[in-house]
Design a protein around this motif. Sequence first.
Motif, PDB file in Angstrom:
ATOM      1  N   PHE A 194      14.437  57.496 -15.966  1.00 32.07           N
ATOM      2  CA  PHE A 194      15.096  56.157 -15.241  1.00 32.07           C
ATOM      3  C   PHE A 194      13.765  55.746 -14.238  1.00 32.07           C
ATOM      4  N   SER A 195      12.708  56.345 -14.056  1.00 31.86           N
ATOM      5  CA  SER A 195      11.682  55.743 -13.134  1.00 31.86           C
ATOM      6  C   SER A 195      10.859  55.109 -13.981  1.00 31.86           C
ATOM      7  N   LYS A 196      10.603  53.953 -13.763  1.00 30.94           N
ATOM      8  CA  LYS A 196       9.749  52.926 -14.417  1.00 30.94           C
ATOM      9  C   LYS A 196       8.335  52.485 -13.515  1.00 30.94           C
ATOM     10  N   GLN A 197       7.228  52.665 -14.410  1.00 31.49           N
ATOM     11  CA  GLN A 197       6.089  52.326 -13.693  1.00 31.49           C
ATOM     12  C   GLN A 197       6.236  50.666 -13.544  1.00 31.49           C
ATOM     13  N   TYR A 198       5.776  50.372 -12.312  1.00 31.21           N
ATOM     14  CA  TYR A 198       5.519  49.040 -12.030  1.00 31.21           C
ATOM     15  C   TYR A 198       3.883  48.401 -12.340  1.00 31.21           C
ATOM     16  N   LYS A 199       3.699  47.759 -13.376  1.00 35.62           N
ATOM     17  CA  LYS A 199       2.360  47.448 -13.943  1.00 35.62           C
ATOM     18  C   LYS A 199       2.288  45.718 -13.640  1.00 35.62           C
ATOM     19  N   PRO A 200       1.603  45.421 -12.695  1.00 35.73           N
ATOM     20  CA  PRO A 200       1.183  44.123 -12.658  1.00 35.73           C
ATOM     21  C   PRO A 200       0.333  43.579 -13.857  1.00 35.73           C
ATOM     22  N   LYS A 201       0.400  42.287 -14.052  1.00 35.37           N
ATOM     23  CA  LYS A 201      -0.405  41.652 -15.222  1.00 35.37           C
ATOM     24  C   LYS A 201      -1.681  41.910 -14.872  1.00 35.37           C
ATOM     25  N   LEU A 202      -2.696  42.122 -15.820  1.00 32.83           N
ATOM     26  CA  LEU A 202      -4.167  41.850 -15.630  1.00 32.83           C
ATOM     27  C   LEU A 202      -4.870  40.757 -14.959  1.00 32.83           C
ATOM     28  N   SER A 203      -4.315  39.924 -15.360  1.00 36.85           N
ATOM     29  CA  SER A 203      -4.592  38.610 -15.105  1.00 36.85           C
ATOM     30  C   SER A 203      -4.613  37.944 -13.587  1.00 36.85           C
ATOM     31  N   GLU A 204      -3.472  38.834 -13.060  1.00 36.20           N
ATOM     32  CA  GLU A 204      -2.933  38.542 -11.591  1.00 36.20           C
ATOM     33  C   GLU A 204      -3.694  39.527 -10.555  1.00 36.20           C
ATOM     34  N   ASN A 205      -4.889  40.331 -11.279  1.00 34.34           N
ATOM     35  CA  ASN A 205      -5.357  41.408 -10.362  1.00 34.34           C
ATOM     36  C   ASN A 205      -6.246  40.917  -9.252  1.00 34.34           C
ATOM     37  N   ASP A 206      -6.614  39.571  -9.362  1.00 32.71           N
ATOM     38  CA  ASP A 206      -7.279  38.942  -8.456  1.00 32.71           C
ATOM     39  C   ASP A 206      -6.542  38.777  -7.029  1.00 32.71           C
ATOM     40  N   LYS A 207      -5.322  38.288  -7.363  1.00 32.38           N
ATOM     41  CA  LYS A 207      -4.442  38.154  -6.185  1.00 32.38           C
ATOM     42  C   LYS A 207      -3.989  39.621  -5.352  1.00 32.38           C
ATOM     43  N   THR A 208      -4.512  40.538  -5.917  1.00 31.37           N
ATOM     44  CA  THR A 208      -4.070  41.628  -5.105  1.00 31.37           C
ATOM     45  C   THR A 208      -4.794  42.147  -3.864  1.00 31.37           C
ATOM     46  N   LYS A 209      -6.163  41.626  -3.804  1.00 31.46           N
ATOM     47  CA  LYS A 209      -7.002  42.053  -2.791  1.00 31.46           C
ATOM     48  C   LYS A 209      -6.422  41.653  -1.167  1.00 31.46           C
ATOM     49  N   GLU A 210      -6.038  40.356  -1.263  1.00 24.86           N
ATOM     50  CA  GLU A 210      -5.778  39.760  -0.114  1.00 24.86           C
ATOM     51  C   GLU A 210      -4.608  40.583   0.802  1.00 24.86           C
ATOM     52  N   PRO A 211      -3.268  40.843   0.046  1.00 17.50           N
ATOM     53  CA  PRO A 211      -2.282  41.674   0.936  1.00 17.50           C
ATOM     54  C   PRO A 211      -3.070  42.851   1.361  1.00 17.50           C
ATOM     55  N   LYS A 212      -3.887  43.746   0.343  1.00 19.03           N
ATOM     56  CA  LYS A 212      -4.224  44.997   0.814  1.00 19.03           C
ATOM     57  C   LYS A 212      -5.128  44.941   2.109  1.00 19.03           C
ATOM     58  N   ARG A 213      -6.039  43.743   2.112  1.00 23.09           N
ATOM     59  CA  ARG A 213      -6.758  43.402   3.319  1.00 23.09           C
ATOM     60  C   ARG A 213      -5.958  43.463   4.591  1.00 23.09           C
ATOM     61  N   GLU A 214      -4.817  42.697   4.268  1.00 22.35           N
ATOM     62  CA  GLU A 214      -4.034  42.308   5.470  1.00 22.35           C
ATOM     63  C   GLU A 214      -3.471  43.582   5.918  1.00 22.35           C
ATOM     64  N   TYR A 215      -2.840  44.487   5.343  1.00 25.76           N
ATOM     65  CA  TYR A 215      -2.387  45.631   5.917  1.00 25.76           C
ATOM     66  C   TYR A 215      -3.263  46.521   6.482  1.00 25.76           C
ATOM     67  N   MET A 216      -4.385  46.514   5.556  1.00 24.27           N
ATOM     68  CA  MET A 216      -5.486  47.484   6.158  1.00 24.27           C
ATOM     69  C   MET A 216      -6.019  46.887   7.685  1.00 24.27           C
ATOM     70  N   THR A 217      -6.205  45.557   7.746  1.00 15.28           N
ATOM     71  CA  THR A 217      -6.690  45.048   8.885  1.00 15.28           C
ATOM     72  C   THR A 217      -5.734  45.460  10.045  1.00 15.28           C
ATOM     73  N   TYR A 218      -4.281  45.026   9.655  1.00 17.60           N
ATOM     74  CA  TYR A 218      -3.446  45.520  10.773  1.00 17.60           C
ATOM     75  C   TYR A 218      -3.349  46.667  11.172  1.00 17.60           C
ATOM     76  N   TYR A 219      -3.509  47.677  10.397  1.00 18.25           N
ATOM     77  CA  TYR A 219      -3.549  49.101  10.604  1.00 18.25           C
ATOM     78  C   TYR A 219      -4.682  49.337  11.550  1.00 18.25           C
ATOM     79  N   ASP A 220      -5.842  48.825  11.039  1.00 21.39           N
ATOM     80  CA  ASP A 220      -6.988  48.940  12.007  1.00 21.39           C
ATOM     81  C   ASP A 220      -6.997  48.425  13.166  1.00 21.39           C
ATOM     82  N   GLU A 221      -6.425  47.186  13.459  1.00 23.55           N
ATOM     83  CA  GLU A 221      -6.109  46.665  14.837  1.00 23.55           C
ATOM     84  C   GLU A 221      -5.173  47.426  15.578  1.00 23.55           C
ATOM     85  N   MET A 222      -4.322  47.943  15.086  1.00 26.05           N
ATOM     86  CA  MET A 222      -3.235  48.677  15.717  1.00 26.05           C
ATOM     87  C   MET A 222      -4.144  50.103  16.330  1.00 26.05           C
TER      88      MET A 222
END
Length: 463
Positions: free
Chosen positions: A219-247
């Motif tokens: 019942f547990s399904k892996q969430y796999k983003p399409k490879l072509s979308e990978n370039d869109k993944t960097k920005e959110p990660k940076r945002e969360y890490m920046t927020y964490y570092d600022e805090m």
Amino acid sequence: MRAKLLKIPLAILFLYFIFILIATTLLIKSPVKNEVNLNQIPSYAIKEQHFDQAQLLEDGFTSGQARLKIIEEAKKTIHIAYYKFYEEETTDLMIGAMFKAADRGVNVRFMLDAMTNYLNRDLKRALAAHPNIELKVYEPFQPLRPGTWQNRLHDKLLIVDEQFVITGGRNLGDKYLAESKMDNFVLDRDVLLYRPNIEDSSVIQHIDQYFLTLWDSPFSKQYKPKLSENDKTKEPKREYMTYYDEMNTFQTVFSNPEFDWDKYTIKVDQTRFLANPIERGKKEPIIFTGLNELFKQAQSSIQIQTPYVIPTKEMKSHTAILPNSEVETDIITNSLNSTPNMLAFSGYLNKKGELIKEANRVYEYEGAFSVHGKSILIDDYTSVIGSFNFDSRSTFINTESIVIIEGKEFAEMLQLAFDDIIKESHLVSENGIMKQPAPTKSAGKELFLNILSKLTVPIQSLL
Ligand SMILES: O=P(O)(O)OC[C@H](O)CO
């Protein structure tokens, strides 16, 4: 012509509705195997001494801080399974800390119920794209298989390095974990389990094993983003890490917690773990049976705190909910004024008369928020904390897990927590006699709930 055309989608909709109705009725009416053999469950029928330490996490903010700290300290694995996840300030910090952990090589397995999480698509992609993070969702929505809709992951588990577990009633979001209490804040409860010496036998091993079984289930399904979308993944990660570092830079209390785990946690006599089976449809009531075994052994008192209490006939047919009259039984739950869950409360309204006869005292919380903790205290010695609500969903339908802790000092902490809730509660009945009702704050809500309670009778096992 137009009217004729309209008839076709309406007919399809009607047939779909009938289809759902049949599937739901089949689930409600389906039988459950009667025999649960608790002796076959190693985490419950323990043969070995566990050496865990524990701490009650009564305050939501502290519970959030403890979560953040164990993620920050993770060396090998972070395993997460939650029913609800809201993207808010507290959880943004946890996500930032998770990315940091994954960057330093920690293996993160993150699983949420597919129908009740609020992760946005960009964050899902960013998480799944990280080489050290795997994201799964439990039982995604299948419109043509209504039999799957009720199979919900209701656990609330955070396990780190087989050394720490935080579990209990809290889902992930500000209404559980924030420092400032907003209107929809819930008073909840978790337990932190800590294994001081990784060589010692621990209940945390059993909990981690359960997580991995859940993780590997069909019942547990892996969430796999399409490879072509990978370039869109960097920005959110940076945002969360920046927020964490600022805090961290601003030294905010949430992200700079100090915990000395050896001193913060206390020794307990024994720890055990129980979980419902991982399957679709009606499950064997493993946790419910385990609780009833504990109730049967009770000598003097049982106190149950639960946000929803709907003891259906089917639950009672499996075993007595409340024991003999020599044992004092207290139930603490939400009131009409405090409940945020209309459906569940409508089920409680139907069962309130029976409960009043069966329990020595029924209390309803009348404070400023609502109560969401799911805990039981037996004979001032055995404490139960987990995700299990006292209703049919938790008994037969959801995945659920509980921790059973034996020890006087821990039980004293839980008793103090119960006392604090009782101070803000109204005594509804004592030994079967109704007390003067508490004033209703909203006549509209009362009328609505009374009407709803009549309508929900046929589906009370799904509330
Ligand atoms: O409020 P929760 O997290 O206990 O969820 C309640 C739902 O009815 C799930 O059974």
